[in-house]
Motif scaffolding. Sequence first.
Motif, short mmCIF file in Angstrom:
data_model
loop_
_atom_site.label_atom_id
_atom_site.label_comp_id
_atom_site.label_asym_id
_atom_site.label_seq_id
_atom_site.Cartn_x
_atom_site.Cartn_y
_atom_site.Cartn_z
N TRP A 147 45.54 109.17 30.31
CA TRP A 147 45.72 110.43 29.60
C TRP A 147 46.79 111.27 30.25
O TRP A 147 47.08 112.37 29.80
N SER A 148 47.40 110.78 31.32
CA SER A 148 48.34 111.61 32.07
C SER A 148 49.51 112.10 31.22
O SER A 148 50.06 113.15 31.47
N GLY A 149 49.86 111.36 30.19
CA GLY A 149 50.95 111.79 29.32
C GLY A 149 50.43 112.44 28.05
O GLY A 149 51.04 112.32 27.01
N PHE A 150 49.31 113.15 28.13
CA PHE A 150 48.66 113.68 26.93
C PHE A 150 49.58 114.53 26.07
O PHE A 150 49.66 114.35 24.87
N VAL A 151 50.30 115.44 26.69
CA VAL A 151 51.18 116.31 25.90
C VAL A 151 52.21 115.47 25.16
O VAL A 151 52.44 115.65 23.97
N ASN A 152 52.79 114.50 25.85
CA ASN A 152 53.75 113.61 25.20
C ASN A 152 53.07 112.82 24.09
O ASN A 152 53.62 112.64 23.01
N ASN A 153 51.84 112.37 24.33
CA ASN A 153 51.13 111.57 23.32
C ASN A 153 50.86 112.37 22.06
O ASN A 153 50.93 111.84 20.96
N VAL A 154 50.56 113.65 22.19
CA VAL A 154 50.28 114.49 21.02
C VAL A 154 51.51 114.56 20.12
O VAL A 154 51.41 114.47 18.91
N PHE A 155 52.68 114.68 20.71
CA PHE A 155 53.88 114.86 19.92
C PHE A 155 54.52 113.56 19.47
O PHE A 155 55.25 113.53 18.50
N THR A 156 54.25 112.46 20.18
CA THR A 156 54.88 111.19 19.81
C THR A 156 53.91 110.21 19.19
O THR A 156 54.30 109.17 18.72
N ASN A 157 52.60 110.54 19.20
CA ASN A 157 51.58 109.67 18.65
C ASN A 157 51.55 108.31 19.34
O ASN A 157 51.40 107.28 18.71
N THR A 158 51.71 108.32 20.67
CA THR A 158 51.64 107.09 21.44
C THR A 158 50.46 107.15 22.38
O THR A 158 49.91 108.22 22.65
N ALA A 159 50.07 106.00 22.88
CA ALA A 159 48.98 105.92 23.84
C ALA A 159 49.35 104.89 24.89
O ALA A 159 50.12 103.98 24.63
N ASN A 160 48.79 105.04 26.06
CA ASN A 160 49.09 104.14 27.17
C ASN A 160 47.81 103.56 27.74
O ASN A 160 46.87 104.29 28.02
N PHE A 161 47.83 102.25 27.93
CA PHE A 161 46.75 101.56 28.60
C PHE A 161 47.36 100.71 29.71
O PHE A 161 48.50 100.26 29.59
N GLY A 162 46.60 100.48 30.75
CA GLY A 162 47.05 99.61 31.82
C GLY A 162 46.01 98.56 32.11
O GLY A 162 44.81 98.82 32.00
N ILE A 163 46.47 97.38 32.46
CA ILE A 163 45.58 96.29 32.86
C ILE A 163 45.98 95.87 34.26
O ILE A 163 47.14 95.52 34.50
N GLN A 164 45.03 95.92 35.18
CA GLN A 164 45.26 95.45 36.55
C GLN A 164 44.29 94.33 36.85
O GLN A 164 43.08 94.53 36.78
N VAL A 165 44.82 93.15 37.13
CA VAL A 165 44.01 91.98 37.48
C VAL A 165 44.73 91.24 38.61
O VAL A 165 45.93 91.42 38.80
N PRO A 166 44.02 90.38 39.34
CA PRO A 166 44.67 89.64 40.42
C PRO A 166 45.82 88.77 39.89
O PRO A 166 45.74 88.21 38.79
N VAL A 167 46.88 88.67 40.68
CA VAL A 167 48.05 87.89 40.30
C VAL A 167 47.68 86.43 40.04
O VAL A 167 48.21 85.79 39.14
N ASP A 168 46.73 85.89 40.81
CA ASP A 168 46.38 84.48 40.69
C ASP A 168 45.33 84.19 39.61
O ASP A 168 44.87 83.06 39.48
N LEU A 169 44.97 85.18 38.81
CA LEU A 169 44.02 84.95 37.72
C LEU A 169 44.64 83.99 36.71
O LEU A 169 45.84 84.08 36.41
N ASP A 170 43.85 83.07 36.19
CA ASP A 170 44.32 82.08 35.21
C ASP A 170 45.07 82.79 34.09
O ASP A 170 44.60 83.78 33.53
N VAL A 171 46.23 82.26 33.73
CA VAL A 171 47.09 82.91 32.73
C VAL A 171 46.37 83.02 31.38
O VAL A 171 46.59 83.97 30.63
#
Length: 196
Positions: A147-171
């Motif tokens: 939600w850190s870009g909430f003000v930007n999201n309100v005006f641009t209608n975008t949303a941000n998600f992040g995925i963090q997993v171990p590098v060696d996780l099966d592709v």
Amino acid sequence: LLAILGTETSSKYEIKNHLGQRVYFAVEENDCFDRNLCSPIRSFTIRIADNTGREVITVNRPLRCNSCWFPCFLQELEVQSPPGTIAGYVVQNWDPFLPKFTIQNESKEDVLKIIGPYATCGCFEDVDFEVKALNEMSTIGKISKYWSGFVNNVFTNTANFGIQVPVDLDVRIKAVMIGACFLIDLMFFENSLDGL
């Protein structure tokens, strides 16, 4: 780390790496009826392609009930990578208090768990869904609604998600995690991603 960004008007998504470089783009396929009348419970197919335009992941979600009172109709989606080859599944688990999901491999064997917070509204704070080992004791990653870009999201209608997993996780399981991110957005953040 992957970031999924979108704008509701285009039904298109960008998937970027931790350096902010686009590695994939995605397009949702469904009809106007599903999108407008069945919005959070609608069926969809999301086709994810690399920068050359070659489809590398397909996410399929059937029309399902979206209620904790119907545990026999919980959410499930199938992820194919490459298209036509099952990579795995995201299966919602019934729980009276927490959003819970199981990541399964192509043989429907449990691989990981995803456990969300008691409240997903976040009041414009980031919301983390923890990726855990099957015993639910150790956390190995997370899917976050930023939600850190909430003000930007309100005006641009975008949303941000992040995925963090171990590098060696099966592709293949990484591909399933991308599908899980789309499902979590649709279920808990009321169409905040592009097209969802």
